[in-house]
Design a protein around this motif. Structure first.
Motif, PDB file in Angstrom:
ATOM      1  N   THR A   1      -1.774 -12.540  -1.548  1.00 43.36           N
ATOM      2  CA  THR A   1      -1.759 -11.236  -1.740  1.00 43.36           C
ATOM      3  C   THR A   1      -1.095 -10.638  -0.499  1.00 43.36           C
ATOM      4  OG1 THR A   1      -3.873 -10.936  -1.240  1.00 43.36           O
ATOM      5  CG2 THR A   1      -3.267 -10.883  -3.430  1.00 43.36           C
ATOM      6  N   ASP A   2      -1.619 -11.286   0.709  1.00 44.00           N
ATOM      7  CA  ASP A   2      -0.845 -10.393   1.864  1.00 44.00           C
ATOM      8  C   ASP A   2       0.565 -10.682   2.051  1.00 44.00           C
ATOM      9  OD1 ASP A   2      -3.366  -9.764   2.695  1.00 44.00           O
ATOM     10  OD2 ASP A   2      -3.669 -11.687   3.946  1.00 44.00           O
TER      11      ASP A   2
ATOM     12  N   ARG B   1       2.195  -8.394  -0.189  1.00 47.99           N
ATOM     13  CA  ARG B   1       2.288  -7.040   0.537  1.00 47.99           C
ATOM     14  C   ARG B   1       3.387  -6.885   1.562  1.00 47.99           C
ATOM     15  NH1 ARG B   1      -2.866  -7.087   1.357  1.00 47.99           N
ATOM     16  NH2 ARG B   1      -3.280  -6.503  -1.068  1.00 47.99           N
TER      17      ARG B   1
ATOM     18  N   PRO C   1       5.505  -3.615   0.528  1.00 49.26           N
ATOM     19  CA  PRO C   1       3.987  -2.736   1.018  1.00 49.26           C
ATOM     20  C   PRO C   1       3.224  -2.074  -0.195  1.00 49.26           C
ATOM     21  CG  PRO C   1       6.000  -2.298   2.508  1.00 49.26           C
ATOM     22  CD  PRO C   1       6.475  -3.235   1.070  1.00 49.26           C
ATOM     23  N   GLN C   2       3.958  -1.759  -1.438  1.00 48.88           N
ATOM     24  CA  GLN C   2       3.257  -0.864  -2.482  1.00 48.88           C
ATOM     25  C   GLN C   2       2.419  -1.909  -3.319  1.00 48.88           C
ATOM     26  OE1 GLN C   2       6.696   1.161  -3.841  1.00 48.88           O
ATOM     27  NE2 GLN C   2       6.650   2.616  -2.233  1.00 48.88           N
TER      28      GLN C   2
ATOM     29  N   LYS D   1      -0.328  -3.952  -5.206  1.00 41.59           N
ATOM     30  CA  LYS D   1      -1.736  -3.941  -5.020  1.00 41.59           C
ATOM     31  C   LYS D   1      -2.333  -5.171  -6.026  1.00 41.59           C
ATOM     32  CE  LYS D   1      -2.614   0.768  -4.159  1.00 41.59           C
ATOM     33  NZ  LYS D   1      -3.099   2.046  -4.802  1.00 41.59           N
TER      34      LYS D   1
END
Length: 88
Positions: A12-13, A16, A20-21, A23
């Motif tokens: 998940t990192d 991201r 950056p958006q 989730k």
């Protein structure tokens, strides 16, 4: 930690960083059925035609609080017509 392991362990990192958006929402995970037949028929839709509880991957059995919960993980295989008593 090795680069590939770091990327996949913290996926998940990684997403991201690329977006950056991004989730992560567990509600978007597929809900693979572990019980066959899987069509709801009894017990307000919780049981199939054989009165077996319809179980999905990552279902919670019991409550989410404390040690009385059992999380059914991907890779857990349940044999039809058998029960496992899990003591936590």
């Amino acid at each position: 930690m090795q680069p590939l392991r770091q990327l996949t362990t913290h996926i998940t990192d990684t997403y991201r960083i690329c977006n950056p958006q991004f989730k992560y929402e567990s509600t978007h995970n597929p809900r693979r059925v572990l019980t066959k037949p899987s069509k709801p028929a009894h017990n307000e839709g919780y049981d199939n035609e054989d009165y077996d509880y319809i179980l999905y991957v990552n279902d919670w059995l019991g409550t989410e609080e404390g040690h009385k919960s059992v999380n059914v993980l991907l890779g857990l295989y349940i044999t039809l017509n058998s029960f496992a008593v899990l003591d936590t």
